[in-house]
Design an enzyme around this catalytic site. Sequence first.
Site, PDB file in Angstrom:
ATOM      1  N   ARG A  74      61.193 -34.483  78.936  1.00 16.58           N
ATOM      2  CA  ARG A  74      60.843 -35.232  80.153  1.00 16.58           C
ATOM      3  C   ARG A  74      62.118 -35.706  80.849  1.00 16.58           C
ATOM      4  O   ARG A  74      62.723 -36.697  80.471  1.00 16.58           O
ATOM      5  CB  ARG A  74      59.971 -36.443  79.775  1.00 16.58           C
ATOM      6  CG  ARG A  74      59.639 -37.360  80.928  1.00 16.58           C
ATOM      7  CD  ARG A  74      58.706 -36.754  81.944  1.00 16.58           C
ATOM      8  NE  ARG A  74      57.414 -36.433  81.356  1.00 16.58           N
ATOM      9  CZ  ARG A  74      56.572 -35.531  81.887  1.00 16.58           C
ATOM     10  NH1 ARG A  74      56.873 -34.881  82.992  1.00 16.58           N
ATOM     11  NH2 ARG A  74      55.421 -35.265  81.281  1.00 16.58           N
ATOM     12  N   GLN A  98      50.628 -25.502  80.963  1.00 19.70           N
ATOM     13  CA  GLN A  98      51.114 -25.991  82.260  1.00 19.70           C
ATOM     14  C   GLN A  98      52.614 -25.703  82.382  1.00 19.70           C
ATOM     15  O   GLN A  98      53.380 -25.974  81.469  1.00 19.70           O
ATOM     16  CB  GLN A  98      50.839 -27.500  82.323  1.00 19.70           C
ATOM     17  CG  GLN A  98      51.789 -28.333  83.139  1.00 19.70           C
ATOM     18  CD  GLN A  98      51.134 -28.994  84.354  1.00 19.70           C
ATOM     19  OE1 GLN A  98      50.147 -28.501  84.883  1.00 19.70           O
ATOM     20  NE2 GLN A  98      51.682 -30.108  84.792  1.00 19.70           N
ATOM     21  N   HIS A 183      62.829 -27.694  87.728  1.00 15.06           N
ATOM     22  CA  HIS A 183      62.093 -28.973  87.840  1.00 15.06           C
ATOM     23  C   HIS A 183      63.056 -30.154  87.701  1.00 15.06           C
ATOM     24  O   HIS A 183      62.980 -30.940  86.745  1.00 15.06           O
ATOM     25  CB  HIS A 183      61.019 -29.007  86.743  1.00 15.06           C
ATOM     26  CG  HIS A 183      59.936 -30.017  86.981  1.00 15.06           C
ATOM     27  ND1 HIS A 183      60.194 -31.335  87.263  1.00 15.06           N
ATOM     28  CD2 HIS A 183      58.588 -29.885  86.973  1.00 15.06           C
ATOM     29  CE1 HIS A 183      59.039 -31.975  87.407  1.00 15.06           C
ATOM     30  NE2 HIS A 183      58.048 -31.111  87.241  1.00 15.06           N
ATOM     31  N   GLU A 288      62.559 -30.028  93.408  1.00 18.77           N
ATOM     32  CA  GLU A 288      62.338 -28.882  92.525  1.00 18.77           C
ATOM     33  C   GLU A 288      62.313 -27.565  93.312  1.00 18.77           C
ATOM     34  O   GLU A 288      61.263 -27.112  93.753  1.00 18.77           O
ATOM     35  CB  GLU A 288      60.999 -29.059  91.796  1.00 18.77           C
ATOM     36  CG  GLU A 288      60.832 -30.425  91.153  1.00 18.77           C
ATOM     37  CD  GLU A 288      59.383 -30.701  90.737  1.00 18.77           C
ATOM     38  OE1 GLU A 288      58.610 -29.770  90.506  1.00 18.77           O
ATOM     39  OE2 GLU A 288      59.015 -31.892  90.668  1.00 18.77           O
TER      40      GLU A 288
HETATM   41  O1  LIG Z   1      53.899 -33.530  83.217  1.00 22.08           O
HETATM   42  P1  LIG Z   1      54.501 -32.210  83.620  1.00 22.08           P
HETATM   43  O2  LIG Z   1      53.696 -31.033  83.135  1.00 22.08           O
HETATM   44  O3  LIG Z   1      55.938 -32.113  83.213  1.00 22.08           O
HETATM   45  O4  LIG Z   1      54.479 -32.167  85.199  1.00 22.08           O
HETATM   46  C1  LIG Z   1      55.135 -33.143  85.965  1.00 22.08           C
HETATM   47  C2  LIG Z   1      54.947 -32.852  87.462  1.00 22.08           C
HETATM   48  O5  LIG Z   1      55.477 -31.580  87.744  1.00 22.08           O
HETATM   49  C3  LIG Z   1      55.462 -31.178  89.130  1.00 22.08           C
HETATM   50  O6  LIG Z   1      56.341 -31.927  89.866  1.00 22.08           O
HETATM   51  C4  LIG Z   1      54.060 -31.239  89.688  1.00 22.08           C
HETATM   52  O7  LIG Z   1      54.064 -31.028  91.105  1.00 22.08           O
HETATM   53  C5  LIG Z   1      53.404 -32.535  89.369  1.00 22.08           C
HETATM   54  O8  LIG Z   1      52.041 -32.443  89.751  1.00 22.08           O
HETATM   55  C6  LIG Z   1      53.497 -32.848  87.883  1.00 22.08           C
HETATM   56  O9  LIG Z   1      52.896 -34.081  87.605  1.00 22.08           O
END
Ligand SMILES: O=P(O)(O)OC[C@H]1O[C@H](O)[C@H](O)[C@@H](O)[C@@H]1O
Length: 314
Positions: A74, A98, A183, A288
């Site tokens: 994170r 994700q 990111h 990002e």
């Molecule tokens: O919690 P994660 O999977 O790392 O994602 C963190 C963030 O990533 C991006 O910026 C997306 O646009 C967000 O919608 C998301 O909350």
Amino acid sequence: MERKNRPSSIAMSPSLPQPTVSLEDNIVTARLPSGDSCQVYLYGATVTSWKTSDNTERLFLSSAAALDGSKPIRGGIPLVFPVFGPPPKDHATGQLPQHGFARNSVWEFLGKNSSESMNAKADDTVKLDFGLSSAMLSEDMRKKWPYEFGLVYSVTLGKGKLEVQLHVQNKGDKAFDFQCLFHSYFTVKDISKTTVSGLEGASYVDKVRKVQTFTEESSDIPITSETDRVYSTPSIPPITVKEGGKDSLTCTRDALPDCTVWNGWEDKIASMGDFEPKDAWKRYLCIEPGAVSSWTKLEAGDAWEGSAAFEAKL
Ligand SMILES: O=P(O)(O)OC[C@H]1O[C@H](O)[C@H](O)[C@@H](O)[C@@H]1O
């Protein structure tokens, strides 16, 4: 006849201070003679620190980030590949986690390449290369995304600069679609005094306002509440973060038409277990750069490359 030692007629240039690079505990650390430094975990090839010569940390890293490989890190610069966000169920990436698998796979350090070897005067950049291929994925992940690929991720540290570049190669015999994104979590002193410029006229999908599409009208976007927008800017202008009205960071891009701007604000950050300290939403902003608003199709044997360069201004 006896040969006498004579001074060489070739003038030796005085040796210049060189960048140093180390790999310890699966973390690559690079430092330039100027004092700029960066740190990259092999886990996810995640850049976790970028310090400029004034010893200012430019990347935000949560103090509760898992650094043991149990989940994506994170903060810093997690790498998103081959899908951004929750994978669409009707797509070939539909079974992936994700943001894909790049940020939670262990990469290989391929080595460094400093500019000194190419030009004796320049000792002010160092390029670190990391590799990930289909063979390095877990069996489970290979089943979920059964394509043969090779990724080379290059992180180049310069004076006040950090450049990230992803090279994607299709090594198999069938085409695949991918998305990718850097990111990046940047530190800001005070989100209420932070604005983003360079996106005027760009269309964006606003994930907070339930995925509606808008056109950005502001030349200097203030961040005043939860912000989660995917901007599409085909002309790829530089994006500038300003703090207190002064440029603090610029981002230039190559082959990356999109850029997400994300700050989870107080409530969302409160609900994220690995985001600490809880008031740190006031001191970070994700910018990002990526190629995520559509799919990039890579035919068998083809390769693609995209990059972003961040320059610290303050
Ligand atoms: O919690 P994660 O999977 O790392 O994602 C963190 C963030 O990533 C991006 O910026 C997306 O646009 C967000 O919608 C998301 O909350």
